[in-house]
Enzyme design. Structure first.
Site, PDB file in Angstrom:
ATOM      1  N   ARG A   1      48.278  38.851  34.503  1.00  0.00           N
ATOM      2  CA  ARG A   1      48.143  37.560  35.191  1.00  0.00           C
ATOM      3  C   ARG A   1      48.116  36.399  34.202  1.00  0.00           C
ATOM      4  O   ARG A   1      48.655  35.320  34.499  1.00  0.00           O
ATOM      5  CB  ARG A   1      46.873  37.570  36.048  1.00  0.00           C
TER       6      ARG A   1
ATOM      7  N   HIS B   1      50.439  33.025  34.541  1.00  0.00           N
ATOM      8  CA  HIS B   1      49.881  31.668  34.603  1.00  0.00           C
ATOM      9  C   HIS B   1      50.256  30.840  33.374  1.00  0.00           C
ATOM     10  O   HIS B   1      50.279  29.613  33.441  1.00  0.00           O
ATOM     11  CB  HIS B   1      48.365  31.723  34.787  1.00  0.00           C
TER      12      HIS B   1
ATOM     13  N   ASN C   1      42.977  28.730  37.909  1.00  0.00           N
ATOM     14  CA  ASN C   1      42.448  29.445  36.740  1.00  0.00           C
ATOM     15  C   ASN C   1      40.929  29.475  36.676  1.00  0.00           C
ATOM     16  O   ASN C   1      40.338  30.459  36.221  1.00  0.00           O
ATOM     17  CB  ASN C   1      42.960  28.779  35.450  1.00  0.00           C
TER      18      ASN C   1
HETATM   19  C1  HEM Z   1      53.614  35.006  44.550  1.00  0.00           C
HETATM   20  C2  HEM Z   1      52.633  34.145  44.350  1.00  0.00           C
HETATM   21  C3  HEM Z   1      51.293  34.568  43.842  1.00  0.00           C
HETATM   22  C4  HEM Z   1      50.104  34.162  44.351  1.00  0.00           C
HETATM   23  C5  HEM Z   1      49.887  33.209  45.512  1.00  0.00           C
HETATM   24  C6  HEM Z   1      49.070  34.816  43.589  1.00  0.00           C
HETATM   25  C7  HEM Z   1      47.708  34.645  43.800  1.00  0.00           C
HETATM   26  C8  HEM Z   1      46.723  35.411  43.220  1.00  0.00           C
HETATM   27  C9  HEM Z   1      45.327  35.307  43.511  1.00  0.00           C
HETATM   28  C10 HEM Z   1      44.693  34.313  44.472  1.00  0.00           C
HETATM   29  C11 HEM Z   1      44.689  36.261  42.799  1.00  0.00           C
HETATM   30  C12 HEM Z   1      43.193  36.554  42.800  1.00  0.00           C
HETATM   31  C13 HEM Z   1      42.486  35.586  41.864  1.00  0.00           C
HETATM   32  C14 HEM Z   1      40.999  35.545  42.089  1.00  0.00           C
HETATM   33  O1  HEM Z   1      40.568  35.730  43.226  1.00  0.00           O
HETATM   34  O2  HEM Z   1      40.250  35.298  41.110  1.00  0.00           O
HETATM   35  C15 HEM Z   1      45.680  36.963  42.024  1.00  0.00           C
HETATM   36  C16 HEM Z   1      45.415  38.000  41.161  1.00  0.00           C
HETATM   37  C17 HEM Z   1      46.371  38.608  40.379  1.00  0.00           C
HETATM   38  N1  HEM Z   1      47.684  38.210  40.250  1.00  0.00           N
HETATM   39 FE1  HEM Z   1      48.667  36.949  41.447  1.00  0.00          FE
HETATM   40  N2  HEM Z   1      49.648  35.602  42.655  1.00  0.00           N
HETATM   41  C18 HEM Z   1      50.999  35.473  42.745  1.00  0.00           C
HETATM   42  C19 HEM Z   1      51.938  36.071  41.926  1.00  0.00           C
HETATM   43  C20 HEM Z   1      51.647  36.868  40.838  1.00  0.00           C
HETATM   44  C21 HEM Z   1      52.588  37.261  39.831  1.00  0.00           C
HETATM   45  C22 HEM Z   1      54.045  36.820  39.780  1.00  0.00           C
HETATM   46  C23 HEM Z   1      51.922  38.059  38.960  1.00  0.00           C
HETATM   47  C24 HEM Z   1      52.416  38.732  37.709  1.00  0.00           C
HETATM   48  C25 HEM Z   1      53.661  39.080  37.488  1.00  0.00           C
HETATM   49  C26 HEM Z   1      50.558  38.168  39.439  1.00  0.00           C
HETATM   50  C27 HEM Z   1      49.579  38.947  38.876  1.00  0.00           C
HETATM   51  C28 HEM Z   1      48.283  39.034  39.349  1.00  0.00           C
HETATM   52  C29 HEM Z   1      47.345  40.056  38.916  1.00  0.00           C
HETATM   53  C30 HEM Z   1      47.651  41.211  37.984  1.00  0.00           C
HETATM   54  C31 HEM Z   1      46.128  39.760  39.543  1.00  0.00           C
HETATM   55  C32 HEM Z   1      44.787  40.487  39.370  1.00  0.00           C
HETATM   56  C33 HEM Z   1      44.086  39.893  38.153  1.00  0.00           C
HETATM   57  C34 HEM Z   1      42.735  40.498  37.800  1.00  0.00           C
HETATM   58  O3  HEM Z   1      42.294  41.466  38.421  1.00  0.00           O
HETATM   59  O4  HEM Z   1      42.107  39.959  36.869  1.00  0.00           O
HETATM   60  N3  HEM Z   1      50.424  37.397  40.562  1.00  0.00           N
HETATM   61  N4  HEM Z   1      46.910  36.409  42.287  1.00  0.00           N
END
Ligand code: HEM
Ligand SMILES: *[C@@H]1O[C@H](CO)[C@@H](O)[C@H](O)[C@H]1NC(C)=O
Ligand SMILES: *[C@@H]1O[C@H](CO)[C@@H](O)[C@H](O)[C@H]1NC(C)=O
Ligand SMILES: CC(=O)N[C@H]1CO[C@H](CO)[C@@H](O)[C@@H]1O
Length: 324
Positions: free
Chosen positions: A66, A70, A98
């Site tokens: 992630r 970002h 973030n």
């Molecule tokens: C398509 C639009 C996307 C949205 C709206 C989105 C949104 C989010 C949100 C809201 C979270 C949880 C954050 C939290 O609650 O603290 C998250 C976690 C995550 N996102 Fe996305 N995301 C998107 C695309 C992506 C992409 C393109 C990647 C990587 C290629 C990605 C990788 C991750 C990963 C691996 C997590 C888990 C992180 C952790 O456990 O620390 N996301 N995302």
């Protein structure tokens, strides 16, 4: 005469090679061989730190992937996300997508120290993120690829870019598509890259409205997620739930299987399978994990190519948290 002509002719390939090399240093091209003579040890150094970080905590692999996303969505993959705020510098860490959410900076610091020991002053923090993201995916069971490198680190960050470019989880399909398009990524890339949500966790504040108030969600699944996430905003906001309900530390195609059974955790996740144009792509990844892996790799390489700083632009940071 003939001997001289052939001597000249034999020089031509060498001249062409020199020209290509000169062009290579001035154009904004990343390449997989950028460190092959200046720091061949970078890959082992990165991998061993990532391996021990994930051995300590499985989630860290997701957090690193992630960080790369970002970083790349704000002025390109230039490690702008890694810069700490100071009294006179506003970075990206406190921007809404973030703040209280991105994590793993200490692991990136540990990787940087390990890499500096092998080849001081050579490898950018931006490249470290790109390599560490690949290694994380591989260690958790996903596909591998050759990472293009040669990025330079920024001397700036963009708080507003982080707020405006990174999609919020309330986004609908059209908004998701247009935010990826703004980065030169297609809707197909967007659906494939979203498969990164097969690993990692999300906070209650980001899925509350979806599990309490929306109808395109499996009822039993909604109740399960409600039980760990109080309905009142401000209570339990940081309670965590897995983005992939069964296996949040394994990189496979379960994310898409969940979407088809209406068990996407975020509103934005379920938007990818909600009767719209991307349903067929989601179905194709349910049928074929290898199709998902191939498109995910394509997407990661494209994302890694977003407006790179190369050549003499930017710098190679000594410490990923501050400009030199
Ligand atoms: C398509 C639009 C996307 C949205 C709206 C989105 C949104 C989010 C949100 C809201 C979270 C949880 C954050 C939290 O609650 O603290 C998250 C976690 C995550 N996102 Fe996305 N995301 C998107 C695309 C992506 C992409 C393109 C990647 C990587 C290629 C990605 C990788 C991750 C990963 C691996 C997590 C888990 C992180 C952790 O456990 O620390 N996301 N995302
Ligand atoms: C970041 O989060 C902290 C803790 O929740 C909060 O106090 C702070 O106001 C937030 N910063 C911004 C810029 O939103
Ligand atoms: C659900 O929607 C209602 C009506 O719009 C609103 O009052 C309530 O705060 C929402 N609840 C959640 C958890 O989002
Ligand atoms: C296609 C698109 O960008 N749709 C919407 C995205 O979200 C904003 C509000 O944040 C709307 O104004 C757009 O119409």
């Amino acid at each position: 005469m003939a001997a001289r002509a052939s001597a000249v002719a034999s020089c031509i390939p060498v001249l062409l090679m020199l020209l290509a090399m000169l062009a290579g240093t001035s154009s904004a091209q990343l390449s997989t061989g950028f460190y092959s003579s200046s720091c061949p040890g970078v890959y082992d150094a990165v991998k061993s730190v990532v391996q021990s970080a994930i051995a300590r905590e499985k989630r860290m692999g997701a957090s690193i992937v992630r960080l790369f996303f970002h970083d790349c969505f704000v002025q390109g993959c230039d490690a702008s996300l890694l810069l700490d705020d100071t009294a006179s510098f506003q970075g990206e860490k406190m921007a809404t997508p973030n703040n209280g959410s991105v994590r793993g900076f200490e692991v990136i610091d540990a990787i940087k120290s390990a890499v500096e020991k092998v080849c001081p002053g050579v490898v950018s923090c931006a490249d470290i993120l790109a390599i560490a993201a690949r290694d994380s995916v591989v260690i958790l069971g996903g596909p591998t690829w050759n990472v293009k490198v040669g990025r330079r680190d920024s001397t700036t960050a963009s708080f507003s870019g982080a707020n405006n470019n990174i999609p919020p989880p309330t986004s609908g399909l059209a908004n998701l598509t247009s935010l990826f398009a703004a980065q030169g990524l297609s809707q197909k890339d967007m659906v494939a890259l979203s498969g990164a949500h097969t690993i990692g966790l999300a906070r209650c504040t980001n899925f509350r409205a979806h599990v309490y108030n929306e109808t395109n969600i499996d009822g039993a699944f909604a109740r399960t997620r409600q039980s760990g996430c109080p309905s009142t905003s401000g209570t339990g906001d940081n309670n965590l739930a897995p983005l992939d309900l069964q296996t949040p530390a394994v990189f496979e195609n379960n994310y898409y299987k969940n979407l088809v059974s209406r068990k996407g955790l975020l509103h934005s996740d379920q938007e990818l399978f909600n009767g719209g144009a991307t349903d067929a792509q989601v179905q194709s990844y349910v049928s074929s994990q290898s199709a998902f892996f191939a498109d995910f790799v394509t997407g990661m390489i494209k994302m890694g190519d977003i407006t790179p700083s190369t050549g003499s632009n930017g710098e190679i940071r000594k410490n990923c948290r501050r400009i030199n």
